[in-house]
Design a protein around this motif. Structure first.
Motif, PDB file in Angstrom:
ATOM      1  N   GLU A  73      34.754  33.406  35.293  1.00 17.83           N
ATOM      2  CA  GLU A  73      34.092  34.395  36.307  1.00 17.83           C
ATOM      3  C   GLU A  73      34.436  33.888  37.724  1.00 17.83           C
ATOM      4  OE1 GLU A  73      29.290  34.691  37.299  1.00 17.83           O
ATOM      5  OE2 GLU A  73      29.999  33.553  35.540  1.00 17.83           O
ATOM      6  N   LEU A  74      34.717  32.648  37.866  1.00 12.94           N
ATOM      7  CA  LEU A  74      35.082  32.527  39.374  1.00 12.94           C
ATOM      8  C   LEU A  74      36.466  32.958  39.625  1.00 12.94           C
ATOM      9  CD1 LEU A  74      34.664  31.034  42.066  1.00 12.94           C
ATOM     10  CD2 LEU A  74      35.870  29.050  41.049  1.00 12.94           C
ATOM     11  N   THR A  75      37.363  33.015  38.643  1.00  8.23           N
ATOM     12  CA  THR A  75      38.893  33.728  38.898  1.00  8.23           C
ATOM     13  C   THR A  75      38.677  35.275  39.195  1.00  8.23           C
ATOM     14  OG1 THR A  75      39.713  32.082  37.717  1.00  8.23           O
ATOM     15  CG2 THR A  75      41.031  34.162  37.996  1.00  8.23           C
ATOM     16  N   VAL A  76      37.858  35.888  38.239  1.00  8.37           N
ATOM     17  CA  VAL A  76      37.662  37.201  38.376  1.00  8.37           C
ATOM     18  C   VAL A  76      36.903  37.553  39.843  1.00  8.37           C
ATOM     19  CG1 VAL A  76      36.328  39.311  37.524  1.00  8.37           C
ATOM     20  CG2 VAL A  76      37.616  37.776  36.018  1.00  8.37           C
ATOM     21  N   LEU A  77      36.012  36.943  40.148  1.00  7.56           N
ATOM     22  CA  LEU A  77      35.333  37.134  41.403  1.00  7.56           C
ATOM     23  C   LEU A  77      36.181  37.061  42.722  1.00  7.56           C
ATOM     24  CD1 LEU A  77      32.489  37.787  42.673  1.00  7.56           C
ATOM     25  CD2 LEU A  77      32.214  35.209  42.843  1.00  7.56           C
ATOM     26  N   ARG A  78      36.943  36.046  42.518  1.00  7.23           N
ATOM     27  CA  ARG A  78      37.774  35.953  43.813  1.00  7.23           C
ATOM     28  C   ARG A  78      39.021  36.585  43.862  1.00  7.23           C
ATOM     29  NH1 ARG A  78      37.936  29.152  44.080  1.00  7.23           N
ATOM     30  NH2 ARG A  78      36.058  29.203  45.560  1.00  7.23           N
ATOM     31  N   ASP A  79      39.416  37.071  42.561  1.00  4.13           N
ATOM     32  CA  ASP A  79      40.605  38.167  42.577  1.00  4.13           C
ATOM     33  C   ASP A  79      39.980  39.842  42.921  1.00  4.13           C
ATOM     34  OD1 ASP A  79      42.444  36.436  41.812  1.00  4.13           O
ATOM     35  OD2 ASP A  79      42.299  37.186  39.551  1.00  4.13           O
ATOM     36  N   SER A  80      38.757  39.912  42.799  1.00  9.62           N
ATOM     37  CA  SER A  80      38.085  41.307  42.980  1.00  9.62           C
ATOM     38  C   SER A  80      37.806  41.178  44.499  1.00  9.62           C
ATOM     39  CB  SER A  80      36.842  41.415  42.277  1.00  9.62           C
ATOM     40  OG  SER A  80      35.893  40.610  42.595  1.00  9.62           O
ATOM     41  N   GLU A  81      37.600  40.338  45.085  1.00 10.10           N
ATOM     42  CA  GLU A  81      37.149  40.199  46.732  1.00 10.10           C
ATOM     43  C   GLU A  81      37.832  38.963  47.386  1.00 10.10           C
ATOM     44  OE1 GLU A  81      32.931  39.507  48.631  1.00 10.10           O
ATOM     45  OE2 GLU A  81      32.982  41.114  47.479  1.00 10.10           O
TER      46      GLU A  81
END
Length: 287
Positions: free
Chosen positions: A261-269
């Motif tokens: 979840e953290l990786t997806v969040l950082r990749d998206s923003e």
């Protein structure tokens, strides 16, 4: 033999639509049922009490502070939670509310400033009763009790002090103050957005982590994360997830889903907002 709770003899669980059952009840059972029905129908309210005042002496002046107790009706408040406020704090609240709700406040008057008897027992008692009634009048207005300004009146000074303690590394003292703030906010929560608790819970997570209390930290983090997700609080979310991953490794807990979840969040923003630690996010709220 007496019926077990919730059984045939429990008035709270009976089917009151049956005339036969109703007529067979004793007077005591009828009275008990009536009390239960009234309790269920009675809306929860906030009650305010100002039971005491004290004089604070400073080098060149003195002033009065009043103890303000916040209670919920309709349920037993097991813990007495209070804050101290000066008359000037009430003045500031009234001014802020008037800027936003001038028409709604036409019938609500802030108690006037006393020109004499400020430090007498009679004067302080009179002021306490007037301010107590003032808070009740404010709460009676729907727009006021749902306003963040009303909630902030009871917690903002303590939040600022808690964050000063946190920045100074006095985490134990900060936790004690934050727990008081949280209890007051929980009493106010029925009339406020759930995000009201996010800054306080996040600050507690930071303190527990730095006090080397990982179980308390992860428990509090698990409490705040759903609200952060639901309301799209991205700055809190990234910082909270990062800290929870670290705590998970420390406690030997599964962290794969949190890490993803953290990786997806950082990749998206991508940006500075998603790179700050939770402590930095918490402190920035009150700088």
């Amino acid at each position: 033999m007496a019926d077990p709770p919730g059984g045939a003899g429990d008035p709270a669980k009976m089917n009151w639509s049956s005339p036969g059952e109703f007529s067979s009840l004793t007077t005591k059972e009828l009275q008990q049922n009536l009390r239960l029905e009234k309790r269920r129908e009675r809306p929860v309210q906030l009650l305010f009490e100002i039971p005491s005042s004290r004089i604070v002496h400073q080098s060149l002046s003195k002033h009065v502070v009043h103890e303000v107790v916040v209670m919920r009706s309709g349920s037993f408040d097991s813990r007495r939670v209070s804050v101290e406020r000066r008359y000037s704090d009430f003045c500031q609240l009234h001014h802020k509310l008037q800027e936003e709700f001038r028409e709604e406040l036409e019938e609500v008057q802030l108690p006037r400033k006393l020109l004499t008897r400020n430090f007498t027992l009679d004067g302080m008692s009179e002021r306490r009763l007037a301010l107590q009634d003032y808070l009740s009048q404010l709460f009676a207005l729907r727009c006021i009790r749902h306003s963040p300004l009303f909630a902030e009146f009871f917690t903002t000074p303590e939040q600022r002090q808690a964050h000063v303690l946190l920045r100074a590394g006095q985490f134990k003292a900060s936790v004690e103050l934050l727990q008081t703030i949280l209890e007051i906010q929980e009493k106010l929560l029925l009339w406020q957005k759930p995000t009201l608790l996010v800054p306080t819970l996040s600050a507690l997570v930071v303190c527990y982590r730095d006090l080397d209390q990982p179980e308390e930290a992860i428990c509090t983090a698990n409490r705040v994360l759903p609200t952060v997700r639901r309301y799209g609080l991205r700055v809190y979310r990234a910082a909270l997830l990062e800290l929870m991953v670290d705590l998970g490794y420390q406690l030997g807990r599964p962290v794969a889903q949190l890490q993803e979840e953290l990786t997806v969040l950082r990749d998206s923003e991508r940006g500075e907002a998603t790179q700050r630690s939770l402590k930095e996010v918490v402190i920035s709220n009150f700088i």
